[in-house]
Design a protein around this motif. Structure first.
Motif, PDB file in Angstrom:
ATOM      1  N   ASN A  30     -21.634 -15.966  20.257  1.00  0.00           N
ATOM      2  CA  ASN A  30     -21.412 -17.156  19.444  1.00  0.00           C
ATOM      3  C   ASN A  30     -20.020 -17.088  18.861  1.00  0.00           C
ATOM      4  OD1 ASN A  30     -24.060 -17.900  19.908  1.00  0.00           O
ATOM      5  ND2 ASN A  30     -24.818 -17.089  17.978  1.00  0.00           N
ATOM      6  N   GLY A  31     -19.321 -18.222  18.857  1.00  0.00           N
ATOM      7  CA  GLY A  31     -17.983 -18.244  18.288  1.00  0.00           C
ATOM      8  C   GLY A  31     -17.326 -19.592  18.471  1.00  0.00           C
ATOM      9  N   GLY A  39      -5.361 -18.003  18.268  1.00  0.00           N
ATOM     10  CA  GLY A  39      -6.335 -16.915  18.196  1.00  0.00           C
ATOM     11  C   GLY A  39      -7.348 -17.111  17.079  1.00  0.00           C
ATOM     12  N   THR A  40      -7.445 -16.116  16.194  1.00  0.00           N
ATOM     13  CA  THR A  40      -8.447 -16.165  15.124  1.00  0.00           C
ATOM     14  C   THR A  40      -8.156 -17.252  14.100  1.00  0.00           C
ATOM     15  OG1 THR A  40      -7.278 -14.453  13.884  1.00  0.00           O
ATOM     16  CG2 THR A  40      -9.050 -13.729  15.339  1.00  0.00           C
ATOM     17  N   LYS A  41      -6.905 -17.679  13.973  1.00  0.00           N
ATOM     18  CA  LYS A  41      -6.597 -18.773  13.042  1.00  0.00           C
ATOM     19  C   LYS A  41      -7.254 -20.070  13.490  1.00  0.00           C
ATOM     20  CE  LYS A  41      -2.229 -18.003  13.501  1.00  0.00           C
ATOM     21  NZ  LYS A  41      -0.782 -18.115  13.513  1.00  0.00           N
ATOM     22  N   GLY A  42      -7.569 -20.179  14.747  1.00  0.00           N
ATOM     23  CA  GLY A  42      -8.197 -21.381  15.279  1.00  0.00           C
ATOM     24  C   GLY A  42      -9.711 -21.339  15.255  1.00  0.00           C
ATOM     25  N   ALA A  43     -10.269 -20.279  14.674  1.00  0.00           N
ATOM     26  CA  ALA A  43     -11.725 -20.122  14.639  1.00  0.00           C
ATOM     27  C   ALA A  43     -12.323 -20.878  13.460  1.00  0.00           C
ATOM     28  CB  ALA A  43     -12.094 -18.647  14.572  1.00  0.00           C
ATOM     29  N   THR A  65     -15.202 -14.622  18.462  1.00  0.00           N
ATOM     30  CA  THR A  65     -16.606 -14.374  18.161  1.00  0.00           C
ATOM     31  C   THR A  65     -16.874 -14.431  16.662  1.00  0.00           C
ATOM     32  OG1 THR A  65     -16.285 -11.982  18.081  1.00  0.00           O
ATOM     33  CG2 THR A  65     -16.908 -12.929  20.205  1.00  0.00           C
ATOM     34  N   ASP A  66     -18.084 -14.869  16.332  1.00  0.00           N
ATOM     35  CA  ASP A  66     -18.516 -14.865  14.933  1.00  0.00           C
ATOM     36  C   ASP A  66     -18.642 -13.424  14.456  1.00  0.00           C
ATOM     37  OD1 ASP A  66     -18.703 -17.609  15.034  1.00  0.00           O
ATOM     38  OD2 ASP A  66     -20.892 -17.661  15.206  1.00  0.00           O
ATOM     39  N   LEU A  72     -11.836 -13.121  22.875  1.00  0.00           N
ATOM     40  CA  LEU A  72     -12.123 -12.918  24.296  1.00  0.00           C
ATOM     41  C   LEU A  72     -11.369 -13.963  25.107  1.00  0.00           C
ATOM     42  CD1 LEU A  72     -16.007 -12.514  24.102  1.00  0.00           C
ATOM     43  CD2 LEU A  72     -14.333 -10.688  24.409  1.00  0.00           C
ATOM     44  N   THR A  73     -10.539 -13.522  26.032  1.00  0.00           N
ATOM     45  CA  THR A  73      -9.869 -14.476  26.918  1.00  0.00           C
ATOM     46  C   THR A  73     -10.903 -15.030  27.890  1.00  0.00           C
ATOM     47  OG1 THR A  73      -9.229 -12.720  28.450  1.00  0.00           O
ATOM     48  CG2 THR A  73      -7.619 -13.325  26.769  1.00  0.00           C
TER      49      THR A  73
END
Length: 107
Positions: A30-31, A39-43, A65-66, A72-73
């Motif tokens: 899940n993510g 990257g993570t800024k777009g989560a 991922t949550d 993960l590419t």
């Protein structure tokens, strides 16, 4: 003749066992669907416009991922088109920091 048949049978049994040993496991993560520039800024929700701009500039699709925020590419990005910025459950084969997407479900 019996020896040849027994040899072929044993060989096929060994090859079957080896193929199961090397088969990749399918898992669900899940993510958020993001891009490799953010990257993570777009989560997060509301990142779709930025992700689309970055992907248009050559960035690749990633799944953040949550929980652990692992990036993960995506080896088959066409599977995630239209899901930019969405919170999803992605099912596929994970290996070496990449995922090959088999299915996507909105969360």
């Amino acid at each position: 003749m019996k020896k040849i048949i027994l040899f072929c049978l044993a060989l096929s049994l060994v090859l079957t066992v080896v193929s199961f040993a090397f088969a990749a496991d399918t898992t669900t993560v899940n993510g958020y669907v993001s891009d490799s520039m953010c990257g993570t800024k777009g989560a997060k929700d509301g990142h779709a416009d930025c992700a689309n701009k970055c992907i248009a500039k050559g960035a690749g699709y990633v799944v953040v991922t949550d929980g652990d925020q692992k990036v993960l590419t995506v080896s088959n990005p066409e599977a995630l088109k239209g899901h930019e910025g969405h919170h999803v459950a992605v099912t596929g084969e994970v290996a070496s920091g990449a995922i090959h997407v088999d299915s996507v479900k909105m969360l």
